[in-house]
Each structure stands twice: as C-alpha cells, then as structure tokens.
Design an enzyme around this catalytic site. Structure first.
Site, mmCIF file in Angstrom:
data_model
loop_
_atom_site.group_PDB
_atom_site.id
_atom_site.type_symbol
_atom_site.label_atom_id
_atom_site.label_comp_id
_atom_site.label_asym_id
_atom_site.label_seq_id
_atom_site.Cartn_x
_atom_site.Cartn_y
_atom_site.Cartn_z
ATOM 1 N N SER A 81 -45.170 -29.682 -3.687
ATOM 2 C CA SER A 81 -44.931 -28.211 -3.384
ATOM 3 C C SER A 81 -44.039 -27.746 -4.649
ATOM 4 C CB SER A 81 -43.984 -28.160 -2.266
ATOM 5 O OG SER A 81 -43.062 -29.329 -2.293
ATOM 6 N N THR A 82 -43.070 -28.601 -5.248
ATOM 7 C CA THR A 82 -42.559 -28.169 -6.325
ATOM 8 C C THR A 82 -43.235 -27.953 -7.688
ATOM 9 O OG1 THR A 82 -40.522 -29.498 -5.324
ATOM 10 C CG2 THR A 82 -40.281 -28.225 -7.576
ATOM 11 N N ALA B 189 -40.512 -35.202 -7.422
ATOM 12 C CA ALA B 189 -40.180 -36.695 -6.933
ATOM 13 C C ALA B 189 -39.734 -36.553 -5.520
ATOM 14 C CB ALA B 189 -38.922 -36.934 -7.842
ATOM 15 N N LYS C 84 -42.313 -41.767 -6.301
ATOM 16 C CA LYS C 84 -42.911 -40.746 -6.045
ATOM 17 C C LYS C 84 -44.194 -41.245 -5.407
ATOM 18 C CE LYS C 84 -44.384 -38.199 -9.352
ATOM 19 N NZ LYS C 84 -44.342 -37.034 -8.558
ATOM 20 N N GLY D 292 -47.329 -37.637 -2.138
ATOM 21 C CA GLY D 292 -48.840 -36.839 -1.853
ATOM 22 C C GLY D 292 -49.768 -37.808 -2.319
ATOM 23 N N GLU E 219 -50.162 -39.348 -11.709
ATOM 24 C CA GLU E 219 -49.067 -38.778 -12.013
ATOM 25 C C GLU E 219 -48.313 -39.659 -12.933
ATOM 26 O OE1 GLU E 219 -47.483 -36.098 -8.122
ATOM 27 O OE2 GLU E 219 -47.312 -38.207 -8.389
HETATM 28 O O1 LIG Z 1 -45.283 -37.636 -6.026
HETATM 29 C C1 LIG Z 1 -45.601 -36.652 -5.464
HETATM 30 C C2 LIG Z 1 -47.015 -36.599 -4.979
HETATM 31 O O2 LIG Z 1 -47.831 -37.810 -4.990
HETATM 32 C C3 LIG Z 1 -44.588 -35.366 -5.459
HETATM 33 O O3 LIG Z 1 -44.448 -35.141 -6.676
HETATM 34 C C4 LIG Z 1 -43.511 -35.508 -4.422
HETATM 35 O O4 LIG Z 1 -43.999 -35.990 -3.330
HETATM 36 C C5 LIG Z 1 -42.485 -34.343 -4.484
HETATM 37 O O5 LIG Z 1 -43.429 -33.342 -3.723
HETATM 38 P P1 LIG Z 1 -42.507 -31.989 -3.394
HETATM 39 O O6 LIG Z 1 -42.264 -31.446 -4.682
HETATM 40 O O7 LIG Z 1 -43.545 -31.204 -2.467
HETATM 41 O O8 LIG Z 1 -41.270 -32.368 -2.613
#
Ligand SMILES: O=C(CO)[C@H](O)[C@H](O)COP(=O)(O)O
Length: 351
Positions: A132-133, A189, A200, A203, A209
């Site tokens: 999301s970020t 992260a 990480k 997702g 990544e």
């Molecule tokens: O590692 C990741 C995906 O594999 C994301 O960067 C991590 O889960 C952070 O996500 P968000 O910004 O939604 O909190």
C-alpha cells in the site's frame, strides 16, 4: 467510468502435512484467529491473479482497480508492544500503534510516499515496490510526471500490482532485464529494526522486491512508525518463498532452524497462495524473534528449494519513518526516530 474491481480475500482452510515424520498442522484453519487475521492481506490469492489476468494492461487505466488490504499490522503491532522489552527505546514505538487508527496510518503512508518521490530526478530509472505504501509512492510519482515536474522516468515494477498501478498513474515501465541499473527504488516494509534490518513479504512479492531493491543505487524504505520494532520476528512471521516441489524438505529444514512454518493460504480459494513466480509462501514464526538477521537470512537461503526469504539485511540505504507528533505528521530518518524515542524514554525514566 467503468466500475472498480475490488480485490478482497477472506477465508482460510486446513490441511495436514508431514514434517519430520509426524503429521503436523501447517495450514491454518479458519478457527485459528491469529492466522486468519494475519492472512487478510491484499494480493495474496490466486483468484486475484486470475481476476487481474482479465485486465488488459493497455486498458488498465480505464478500470480503476481497488487494491483492498485488511492491514495485517494491527494485530502484529499490538503483540509486539506487549512482548517488547520495556528497556528498549524502540519498543516504545511499537507501543504506539494501538492509538494509530487505520485512517491515521493511511495519512502517514501518504505523507512518507510524497516525501520519497522528492528524491526522484528526471531521467531516473525507478524501482517500484509493492504494497500500500509503495502504491501511494507510484501514484505520487505519476502526479509529478503529469505536472511535468519529472521527465523521462522509467519504472521497474516488483509485482503485477506495481506494474498495473504504474500504468494507471502514467509511469512508463520496463522489465528489469531491459535496464542495466536502477537509480532509486522505493519499497514498503513489514518490520524494521534500529539497524535497518528488515522483514518484507506480507504481499508475497519479496523475491522480486529483493532483486530490484538490492541492485538500486539507492534503496529507500518507506514506513509508518508502527513498523519500527526492537527485534525482528517477535510479532511478524518471516515469509519464505519455496518451490512447491521441495515443500516438505524445506519445511523440515525450517523446523530444524528453530522455526514454526505455516504455509500461507489463499483467501477466497481453498489452498495455498501461489506467487507470481509460481511458488508457495511459508510464514515462519520464531518464538523468541530473530536474534541474528544476517545469519538467518543466509541460512534459510542455503536450504535447497528456498527461492528467497523476506529478511533484507544491508539492502536499505535510507528508511523514512512517518510519525505523528500531535496533529502534525513528521517524516524523519530511522536513526533520528530511534534517537528521539531514546531521549523520550530517558526523559520518562528520570521524571
Ligand atoms: O513486502 C511487501 C510486499 O511483499 C510490502 O512492501 C510490505 O508488506 C509493506 O506493505 P504496506 O506498505 O502495505 O504496509
């Protein structure tokens, strides 16, 4: 306008698998509340991929895709706060999230995303993280391009999600194999410690990544204050991408390393999450957290059949932390955030 496609996942199912000669439960059942909340994440299920595959990339901008994520951090952070040592300044940060509601967290993520894209200069090749970020950073990058404040930007996506969003927000994309370097990469992260060690993979995109983030001349991690922890792995399981063919031996090896592995299950489909690379994800819990992130990262990656794990050690060059100070949102670097917590903690102790 075409109606939005909402991607949401909800259920988990149970399954038994043989580890170390014993029948062990490795799939969570829907009655396991900690697991089901942990697994309410976006982009985690095969149905999502099949839904997305119906979207023609060239038409992506015509169909606003809502990437719905039930934030898995809420439970994790609350646990982190209760299990962290009270003598650690960073543990105080982990204690903040109970007061950090979802709306505020979204504002923090947006603020850090805006700050991050200020580092981009025209002509740069930009690694586009997932989550999301990162999605907000992609959107903010698109805005600067649309305003002609940035020219000749090329994005290197780390997932289908970041590719679709880049298209949607007008950021041109190429494959990693089409470029010989990446100038800057932005990524989110799940946990960051005071030494910039990172977990990480919530997702399930951590393999791609890690490749993009590691080769970037500058890797900038974007987090809100809830992601800062005193010790990695106390509250968040470590994601490991595994070749389906090698699942059983990898599970046994992870148990031998002291972990409690659990196959990540899809939501709104029975069975496992399958990554964009066709593999499975195993979330590994370490009861006492992760004592030596660098050693564990290497040991896990040495297990034949492991594709990549979610520990990122010596990858980030900068970590931007979005934090709330009264009504004001501040973006500070990790060292400054930790130092301010330390002095706040010392002040509280001497008072
Ligand atoms: O590692 C990741 C995906 O594999 C994301 O960067 C991590 O889960 C952070 O996500 P968000 O910004 O939604 O909190």
């Amino acid at each position: 306008m075409a109606s939005a496609v909402v991607l949401e996942c909800t259920a988990v199912s149970g399954m038994m698998l043989m580890i170390a000669g014993q029948q062990s439960r490795v799939f969570a059942t829907s009655s396991t509340t900690t697991t089901s909340s942990k697994q309410k994440m976006d982009l985690r299920c095969i149905q999502q991929q099949s839904l997305l595959s119906k979207l023609s990339l060239s038409n992506a901008e015509m169909i606003p895709v809502v990437w719905r994520r039930t934030d898995s951090r809420t439970r994790a952070v609350a646990t982190s706060a209760s299990s962290s040592s009270s003598s650690s300044p960073v543990a105080v940060a982990s204690g903040a999230p109970p007061g950090l509601d979802a709306g505020i967290q979204q504002n923090l993520k947006r603020a850090v995303a805006k700050k991050a894209v200020e580092l981009v200069k025209s002509g740069m090749i930009v690694g586009l993280g997932t989550g999301s970020t990162s999605s907000m950073a992609i959107e903010e990058l698109g805005k600067l391009i649309a305003q002609n404040k940035l020219k000749d930007i090329v994005g290197v996506p780390t997932s289908y999600q970041s590719r679709v969003l880049a298209r949607q927000f007008g950021v041109k994309t190429v494959d990693l194999n089409d470029v010989n370097h990446v100038d800057i990469a932005f990524d989110g992260a799940d946990e960051v410690d005071a030494s910039m060690n990172i977990i990480k993979g919530a997702g399930a995109a951590h393999t791609m990544e890690k490749v993009v983030d590691s080769i970037a001349k500058q890797c900038v991690i974007l987090i809100d204050q809830s992601k800062v922890v005193s010790k990695l792995g106390l509250a968040f399981s470590l994601p490991v991408e595994v070749l389906p063919f090698a699942l059983s031996p990898v599970l046994r090896a992870l148990v031998n390393l002291g972990g409690v592995p659990e196959i990540r299950t899809a939501l709104r489909k029975d069975g496992p999450v399958i990554t964009e690379l066709g593999n499975m994800v195993v979330d590994v819990r370490f009861a006492d957290g992760i004592n030596n992130p660098a050693e564990l990262e290497n040991k896990i990656n040495m297990i034949p059949g492991v594709v990549e794990n979610g520990l990122f050690v010596n990858v980030a060059h900068k970590v931007f932390v979005a934090t709330k100070d009264g009504e004001e949102i501040l973006i500070v670097e990790l060292a400054e955030f930790v130092a301010s917590l330390k002095s706040a903690n010392e002040g509280a102790t001497t008072a």
